[in-house]
Design a protein around this motif. Structure first.
Motif, PDB file in Angstrom:
ATOM      1  N   ILE A  28      11.320  -4.519  -5.303  1.00 18.73           N
ATOM      2  CA  ILE A  28      10.809  -4.126  -6.619  1.00 18.73           C
ATOM      3  C   ILE A  28      10.349  -2.672  -6.642  1.00 18.73           C
ATOM      4  O   ILE A  28      10.464  -2.000  -7.648  1.00 18.73           O
ATOM      5  CB  ILE A  28       9.680  -5.050  -7.135  1.00 18.73           C
ATOM      6  N   LEU A  34      12.196   0.354  -8.952  1.00 19.83           N
ATOM      7  CA  LEU A  34      11.329   1.021  -9.926  1.00 19.83           C
ATOM      8  C   LEU A  34      11.258   2.520  -9.645  1.00 19.83           C
ATOM      9  O   LEU A  34      11.368   3.344 -10.561  1.00 19.83           O
ATOM     10  CB  LEU A  34       9.925   0.398  -9.885  1.00 19.83           C
ATOM     11  N   ILE A  70       1.469   4.067 -14.208  1.00 21.50           N
ATOM     12  CA  ILE A  70       1.392   3.729 -12.784  1.00 21.50           C
ATOM     13  C   ILE A  70       0.333   4.560 -12.069  1.00 21.50           C
ATOM     14  O   ILE A  70      -0.436   4.056 -11.262  1.00 21.50           O
ATOM     15  CB  ILE A  70       2.783   3.874 -12.143  1.00 21.50           C
ATOM     16  N   LEU A 113       2.004 -12.046  -3.651  1.00 17.44           N
ATOM     17  CA  LEU A 113       2.266 -11.389  -4.937  1.00 17.44           C
ATOM     18  C   LEU A 113       1.306 -10.253  -5.280  1.00 17.44           C
ATOM     19  O   LEU A 113       1.758  -9.168  -5.632  1.00 17.44           O
ATOM     20  CB  LEU A 113       2.303 -12.435  -6.062  1.00 17.44           C
ATOM     21  N   PRO A 114      -0.012 -10.433  -5.192  1.00 17.20           N
ATOM     22  CA  PRO A 114      -0.872  -9.334  -5.641  1.00 17.20           C
ATOM     23  C   PRO A 114      -0.735  -8.075  -4.780  1.00 17.20           C
ATOM     24  O   PRO A 114      -1.094  -6.995  -5.218  1.00 17.20           O
ATOM     25  CB  PRO A 114      -2.293  -9.903  -5.508  1.00 17.20           C
ATOM     26  N   ALA A 115      -0.184  -8.208  -3.571  1.00 16.97           N
ATOM     27  CA  ALA A 115      -0.154  -7.063  -2.663  1.00 16.97           C
ATOM     28  C   ALA A 115       1.231  -6.452  -2.528  1.00 16.97           C
ATOM     29  O   ALA A 115       1.480  -5.673  -1.614  1.00 16.97           O
ATOM     30  CB  ALA A 115      -0.672  -7.491  -1.285  1.00 16.97           C
ATOM     31  N   LEU A 116       2.160  -6.788  -3.429  1.00 17.17           N
ATOM     32  CA  LEU A 116       3.554  -6.371  -3.230  1.00 17.17           C
ATOM     33  C   LEU A 116       3.742  -4.866  -3.082  1.00 17.17           C
ATOM     34  O   LEU A 116       4.470  -4.410  -2.222  1.00 17.17           O
ATOM     35  CB  LEU A 116       4.427  -6.888  -4.388  1.00 17.17           C
ATOM     36  N   THR A 117       3.112  -4.096  -3.964  1.00 17.90           N
ATOM     37  CA  THR A 117       3.242  -2.642  -3.839  1.00 17.90           C
ATOM     38  C   THR A 117       2.068  -1.982  -4.551  1.00 17.90           C
ATOM     39  O   THR A 117       1.144  -2.667  -4.984  1.00 17.90           O
ATOM     40  CB  THR A 117       4.579  -2.137  -4.416  1.00 17.90           C
ATOM     41  N   GLY A 118       2.099  -0.673  -4.649  1.00 18.57           N
ATOM     42  CA  GLY A 118       1.019   0.046  -5.328  1.00 18.57           C
ATOM     43  C   GLY A 118       1.536   1.364  -5.854  1.00 18.57           C
ATOM     44  O   GLY A 118       2.635   1.796  -5.493  1.00 18.57           O
ATOM     45  N   GLY A 119       0.742   1.983  -6.703  1.00 19.96           N
ATOM     46  CA  GLY A 119       1.166   3.206  -7.357  1.00 19.96           C
ATOM     47  C   GLY A 119       1.550   4.317  -6.394  1.00 19.96           C
ATOM     48  O   GLY A 119       2.550   5.005  -6.584  1.00 19.96           O
ATOM     49  N   ILE A 156       5.030   3.939  -5.060  1.00 17.88           N
ATOM     50  CA  ILE A 156       6.052   4.228  -6.070  1.00 17.88           C
ATOM     51  C   ILE A 156       6.251   5.739  -6.213  1.00 17.88           C
ATOM     52  O   ILE A 156       7.373   6.236  -6.240  1.00 17.88           O
ATOM     53  CB  ILE A 156       5.652   3.626  -7.438  1.00 17.88           C
ATOM     54  N   PHE A 165       5.224  -0.044   6.500  1.00 13.37           N
ATOM     55  CA  PHE A 165       3.904  -0.077   5.855  1.00 13.37           C
ATOM     56  C   PHE A 165       3.618  -1.446   5.251  1.00 13.37           C
ATOM     57  O   PHE A 165       2.553  -2.017   5.421  1.00 13.37           O
ATOM     58  CB  PHE A 165       3.824   0.955   4.733  1.00 13.37           C
TER      59      PHE A 165
END
Lengths: 319, 293
Positions: free
Chosen positions: B90, B94, B113, B144-150, B153, B200
């Motif tokens: 994801i 994105l 973001i 799910l809550p930890a999938l990625t971060g700004g 991206i 990471f």
């Protein structure tokens, strides 16, 4: 769903007569929006939906009534927080731990990066970097666990060594007088090496000709470091300092949670651990949300202040 | 001549300090490593162990026989694999999309973001969300809550911006659609950044601790760090989980310290093994975006 977002935010384009129309652009690029949609959905659900949850701080939330049915209570929970006798203690602990982080921790990655930058032997440099980055990848559970194994009063090797050397044992782990220092030391050990990466990258961007001309002018290495290297990374130092000001009340929840034991609880309790206890453990969701909001607001104010300050001193700032 | 001599002194000081810092970072690991292999008898008779005289695997054998720890390793391994694969999928798509300048609304999506990097709702609203989504006591509450971060991206996006635009044009001339360009050109080219972020993400999931405390009460779903914490910290203060304290005491001949140290080594081993291979990627991946903006 993306289309809705797009339409809402799109600004009328003056050149639109010669540009492909708004709808055409959406149609042309629909495949890109399809590609982006799982990621956008993630941000929407897991980052933006919880922001609605912040309203809970102004409601009397009960899980049985649900979000909508719960009653509005205004600033009741904020007042409760400020009147609470624990409040000054939380405030003191959070600020103290944070300030120790800024003053003791923050300069170290810069110093380390400056030292590494002077190393000419690439093999040595790479070995040092590999080893000092490593603790960053180790969990707090393991770090705190290693700390217990090394420093515990009964079987810790450090206390054994002290006894061998003729000293008496020291209570490292549950001593309220040194608790903050212990926390800071652990953070330094875990993250100082990793923190050098960004400074090293900035250092590699400095024009080498500056050093050459300084050498011709007779500047020694110390002078080169002070007059070329440090000014070269000044803006990145300022930016990181501002960001750190913003997270001044973020003091590493997991770390403190793991290090807390009853003898040190009065110096270890910070806003985050307090919110966890009152919210998750005691089920006072609205009160705990208010604690969280108070914390974020102070962070925001500090970022704005630090940014203003840095602009006054002629630096760029982060916005 | 004088300048040269003083420079040499400075050099040796620099090397000395860096060596010292490296030793302070590394020696605790080495010590834990050695003690974990120490024979029980040697541990009891000698007060301080540096390098064991008699190497023994009994602490490791003991840990491998405990159900709870092994099962939790499985949970964390599953988290690391599933979480980083979904997370990469994801975030890479994105980030690629947001690197396309012609995308309508790109600026606003980016702002949205970046905002999540500056401000987050915090622990309690997240907890309520996970609860309301019905994820409590499922593996998805950890994933799910930890999938990625700004931050990820933004860094990945600048990676895509470095790729020459001609490649996309060439793909378009050859008749690729946006999907074709992404899957056949950009995805293969982004392998270095995928490797870095994969590391990471995987490490992040491997180190999942607090989400496990918050969202998981079912023993069979406990991630490894939670079990490790019970063994390392709670058991040593004797307020810990009774079953683990019992398990630790069950094997009387084995000192709890060597068992704990063996647990530390087993739990960090996967990181130690992948780390050297991926190191060159992650430094690349991390510095690229942060310096060039």
């Amino acid at each position: 769903m993306n289309n809705v977002v797009e339409e809402k935010f799109a600004t009328p384009d003056k050149r639109s007569a010669s540009m492909p129309g708004f709808v055409q652009m959406l149609i042309r690029d629909y495949r890109l929006y399809v590609l982006a949609s799982p990621g956008l959905l993630f941000f929407l659900i897991f980052k933006y939906v919880p922001m609605w949850g912040l309203l809970l701080a102004f409601k009397d939330y009960s899980p049985y009534m649900g979000f909508w049915e719960s009653k509005w209570v205004g600033f009741k929970y904020f007042e409760e927080l400020f009147r609470n006798t624990d409040f000054p203690l939380l405030f003191r602990n959070t600020f103290a731990i944070s300030l120790m982080n800024i003053f003791l921790f923050f300069p170290l990655p810069i110093i380390l990066a400056l030292l590494l930058n002077e190393v000419k032997k690439q093999v040595f440099k790479r070995v040092v970097q590999t080893l000092i980055y490593l603790p960053h990848f180790i969990s707090w559970v393991v770090i705190v666990g290693i700390c217990y194994l090394l420093f515990s009063q009964g079987d810790g090797v450090v206390n054994k060594l002290l006894v061998e050397a003729g000293y008496s044992k020291i209570n490292f782990l549950s001593n309220p007088d040194t608790f903050w220092f212990m926390l800071t030391t652990q953070s330094i050990w875990k993250e100082a090496g990793w923190g050098t990466i960004i400074f090293l990258a900035a250092l590699s961007g400095i024009n080498p000709e500056l050093y050459e001309s300084a050498q011709i002018d007779g500047a020694n290495r110390w002078k080169q470091a002070v007059h070329i290297t440090l000014p070269g990374i000044r803006s990145i130092i300022v930016i990181l300092l501002i960001l750190r000001m913003g997270s001044i009340l973020e003091v590493g929840f997991e770390h403190i949670y793991l290090m807390t034991s009853s003898p040190v609880s009065h110096v270890a309790d910070v806003f985050d651990t307090y919110a966890y206890r009152s919210g998750v453990q005691n089920g006072r969701f609205s009160f705990a949300t208010a604690v969280g909001i108070f914390k974020s607001m102070i962070g925001l104010v500090l970022v704005v202040l630090a940014n203003k300050l840095s602009k006054r001193f002629g630096e760029e700032g982060i916005y | 001549m004088k300048a040269k001599a003083s420079s040499r002194v400075a050099d040796s000081l620099i090397y000395l300090m860096l060596t010292l810092v490296t030793l302070i970072t590394f020696l605790p690991f080495l010590y834990i490593f050695f003690v974990s292999f120490t024979d029980a008898q040697e541990f009891h008779t000698k007060s301080i162990i540096l390098i064991p005289e008699k190497w023994s695997l009994s602490s490791y054998r003991y840990i491998m026989s405990t159900k709870m720890f092994i099962r939790s390793l499985g949970v964390s391994g599953l988290l690391a694999v599933v979480g980083s694969v979904i997370g990469l999928a994801i975030s890479n798509t994105l980030a690629y999309t947001l690197s396309r300048k012609r995308l309508l609304g790109r600026k606003y999506l980016l702002m949205g973001i970046v905002f999540t990097m500056l401000f987050s709702a915090g622990m309690i609203p997240n907890y309520i969300l996970v609860k309301n989504l019905g994820l409590m006591n499922t593996i998805w509450a950890l994933i799910l809550p930890a999938l990625t971060g700004g931050w990820n991206i933004i860094l990945m996006k600048s990676f895509f911006e470095e790729i020459p635009a001609e490649l996309e044009d060439a793909g378009r001339i050859d008749g690729c659609s946006d999907f074709g360009i992404y899957f056949r050109i950009m995805l293969p080219l982004s392998l270095p950044s995928l490797a870095a972020f994969g590391l990471f993400y995987a490490v992040g999931y491997w180190n999942t601790y607090f989400a496990g405390v918050l969202y998981i009460s079912n023993e069979t779903l406990r991630p490894m760090q939670v079990v490790l914490q019970m063994m390392l910290i709670q058991a040593s203060t004797l307020v810990g989980n009774a079953s683990i304290a019992n398990e630790l005491q069950a094997e009387q001949q084995l000192p709890p310290e060597t068992i704990k140290m063996a647990a530390v080594i087993i739990s960090t081993l996967p990181i130690l093994m992948v780390y050297p291979f991926l190191q060159r990627y992650f430094v690349q991946g991390l510095t690229l975006g942060s310096v060039k903006g």
